[in-house]
Design a protein around this motif. Structure first.
Motif, PDB file in Angstrom:
ATOM      1  N   UNK A 282       0.822  -1.208   0.000  1.00  0.00           N
ATOM      2  CA  UNK A 282       0.000   0.000   0.000  1.00  0.00           C
ATOM      3  C   UNK A 282       0.857   1.260   0.000  1.00  0.00           C
ATOM      4  N   UNK A 283       1.999   1.227   0.709  1.00  0.00           N
ATOM      5  CA  UNK A 283       2.870   2.392   0.734  1.00  0.00           C
ATOM      6  C   UNK A 283       3.237   2.820  -0.673  1.00  0.00           C
ATOM      7  N   UNK A 284       3.615   1.848  -1.491  1.00  0.00           N
ATOM      8  CA  UNK A 284       4.035   2.168  -2.854  1.00  0.00           C
ATOM      9  C   UNK A 284       2.872   2.673  -3.690  1.00  0.00           C
ATOM     10  N   UNK A 285       1.697   2.058  -3.518  1.00  0.00           N
ATOM     11  CA  UNK A 285       0.530   2.462  -4.301  1.00  0.00           C
ATOM     12  C   UNK A 285       0.105   3.891  -3.989  1.00  0.00           C
ATOM     13  N   UNK A 286       0.233   4.287  -2.724  1.00  0.00           N
ATOM     14  CA  UNK A 286      -0.261   5.586  -2.300  1.00  0.00           C
ATOM     15  C   UNK A 286       0.818   6.660  -2.254  1.00  0.00           C
ATOM     16  N   UNK A 287       2.067   6.277  -2.521  1.00  0.00           N
ATOM     17  CA  UNK A 287       3.173   7.228  -2.393  1.00  0.00           C
ATOM     18  C   UNK A 287       2.991   8.404  -3.340  1.00  0.00           C
ATOM     19  N   UNK A 288       3.187   9.637  -2.851  1.00  0.00           N
ATOM     20  CA  UNK A 288       3.089  10.809  -3.722  1.00  0.00           C
ATOM     21  C   UNK A 288       4.239  10.859  -4.713  1.00  0.00           C
ATOM     22  N   UNK A 289       4.041  11.561  -5.798  1.00  0.00           N
ATOM     23  CA  UNK A 289       5.098  11.744  -6.779  1.00  0.00           C
ATOM     24  C   UNK A 289       6.103  12.765  -6.262  1.00  0.00           C
TER      25      UNK A 289
ATOM     26  N   UNK B  63       1.721   6.152   5.321  1.00  0.00           N
ATOM     27  CA  UNK B  63       2.337   7.477   5.241  1.00  0.00           C
ATOM     28  C   UNK B  63       3.773   7.488   5.752  1.00  0.00           C
ATOM     29  N   UNK B  64       4.232   6.387   6.342  1.00  0.00           N
ATOM     30  CA  UNK B  64       5.553   6.352   6.950  1.00  0.00           C
ATOM     31  C   UNK B  64       6.672   6.722   5.975  1.00  0.00           C
ATOM     32  N   UNK B  65       6.678   6.073   4.813  1.00  0.00           N
ATOM     33  CA  UNK B  65       7.804   6.232   3.896  1.00  0.00           C
ATOM     34  C   UNK B  65       7.934   7.666   3.408  1.00  0.00           C
ATOM     35  N   UNK B  66       6.811   8.258   3.001  1.00  0.00           N
ATOM     36  CA  UNK B  66       6.861   9.625   2.474  1.00  0.00           C
ATOM     37  C   UNK B  66       7.310  10.611   3.554  1.00  0.00           C
ATOM     38  N   UNK B  67       6.746  10.502   4.750  1.00  0.00           N
ATOM     39  CA  UNK B  67       7.109  11.400   5.850  1.00  0.00           C
ATOM     40  C   UNK B  67       8.593  11.260   6.183  1.00  0.00           C
TER      41      UNK B  67
ATOM     42  N   UNK C  44      13.892  16.375  12.925  1.00  0.00           N
ATOM     43  CA  UNK C  44      13.788  15.733  11.617  1.00  0.00           C
ATOM     44  C   UNK C  44      14.614  14.457  11.549  1.00  0.00           C
ATOM     45  N   UNK C  45      15.771  14.437  12.222  1.00  0.00           N
ATOM     46  CA  UNK C  45      16.585  13.224  12.244  1.00  0.00           C
ATOM     47  C   UNK C  45      15.812  12.055  12.841  1.00  0.00           C
ATOM     48  N   UNK C  46      15.052  12.341  13.871  1.00  0.00           N
ATOM     49  CA  UNK C  46      14.302  11.294  14.560  1.00  0.00           C
ATOM     50  C   UNK C  46      13.335  10.595  13.617  1.00  0.00           C
ATOM     51  N   UNK C  47      12.623  11.354  12.821  1.00  0.00           N
ATOM     52  CA  UNK C  47      11.629  10.767  11.925  1.00  0.00           C
ATOM     53  C   UNK C  47      12.257  10.243  10.630  1.00  0.00           C
ATOM     54  N   UNK C  48      13.422  10.778  10.279  1.00  0.00           N
ATOM     55  CA  UNK C  48      14.095  10.303   9.068  1.00  0.00           C
ATOM     56  C   UNK C  48      14.643   8.898   9.259  1.00  0.00           C
TER      57      UNK C  48
ATOM     58  N   UNK D  66      -4.478  10.305   4.415  1.00  0.00           N
ATOM     59  CA  UNK D  66      -3.252  10.654   5.129  1.00  0.00           C
ATOM     60  C   UNK D  66      -2.266  11.347   4.196  1.00  0.00           C
ATOM     61  N   UNK D  67      -2.049  10.766   3.016  1.00  0.00           N
ATOM     62  CA  UNK D  67      -1.102  11.340   2.067  1.00  0.00           C
ATOM     63  C   UNK D  67      -1.571  12.701   1.581  1.00  0.00           C
TER      64      UNK D  67
END
Length: 208
Positions: free
Chosen positions: A1-8, A125-129, A154-158, A192-193
């Protein structure tokens, strides 16, 4: 699902501006002020979802997210200060609806969604964020001269800890095994995205 919903790549209009050093520091300061409100709200929302969950993996997932939000909240004053906003300025800041739509939606999910479906939506939404945070953290150092302490938020979430991903997978699997994941999960992920991009692009509009 992450890949399907990932923004461009070009959907988020703020990250490229920050990456190239073209975003005004005032916009970055606004980002920090908005995040003060978002993180505090998400912390409560994730605790609510943990309390509503009926299986241990889902409870642990949302409790872990809440704990992370608590840590992130402590890192935000350092970021804001590095960008020229003291605590009084953060309190006086007037948040924008386009930025606060995201936590408002998370709060709605906390009260209305099946927790198993909410897990899937959050994970989507994890990957995009994480990618956005990694780009911002790198640019804050190279383009704006911020130090490691200022970039800690930002490091924490990256680079989330491995156990966070393990908890996410366990929670999703528990929901699937119990038959509690419904078609709403994909809808939550899509929204979410959308709200994520609304946050960034609302700030990008300020950059001129």
């Amino acid at each position: 699902m992450q890949q399907d919903l990932a923004p461009q790549d070009d959907d988020n209009r703020l990250v490229p501006l920050v990456r190239d050093g073209r975003a005004p520091r005032a916009v970055l300061a606004a980002l920090a002020a908005e995040e003060h409100r978002i993180v505090a709200s998400d912390w409560r929302s994730f605790l609510t979802l943990a309390g509503r969950a009926t299986d241990e993996p889902t409870r642990e997932f949302f409790a872990g997210l809440a704990q992370g939000e608590g840590v992130a909240l402590k890192a935000l004053p350092v970021l804001a200060s590095a960008l020229g906003m003291d605590r009084e300025a953060v309190r006086a800041y007037r948040p924008q609806a386009g930025c606060q739509a995201y936590p408002a939606y998370v709060a709605w999910l906390a009260l209305n969604a099946e927790p198993a479906d909410a897990v899937v939506g959050v994970v989507a939404n994890f990957a995009a964020w994480g990618q956005y945070c990694a780009s911002i953290a790198k640019a804050l150092r190279s383009q704006y001269g911020l130090d490691d302490d200022a970039c800690a938020f930002f490091d924490m979430f990256a680079s989330p800890p491995p156990e966070a991903q393990e908890q996410a997978l366990a929670a999703v699997q528990a929901g699937i095994d119990a038959g509690r994941v419904t078609d709403a999960a994909r809808e939550y992920g899509r929204l979410f995205q959308s709200y994520e991009l609304m946050f960034w692009n609302t700030l990008a509009d300020q950059a001129g």
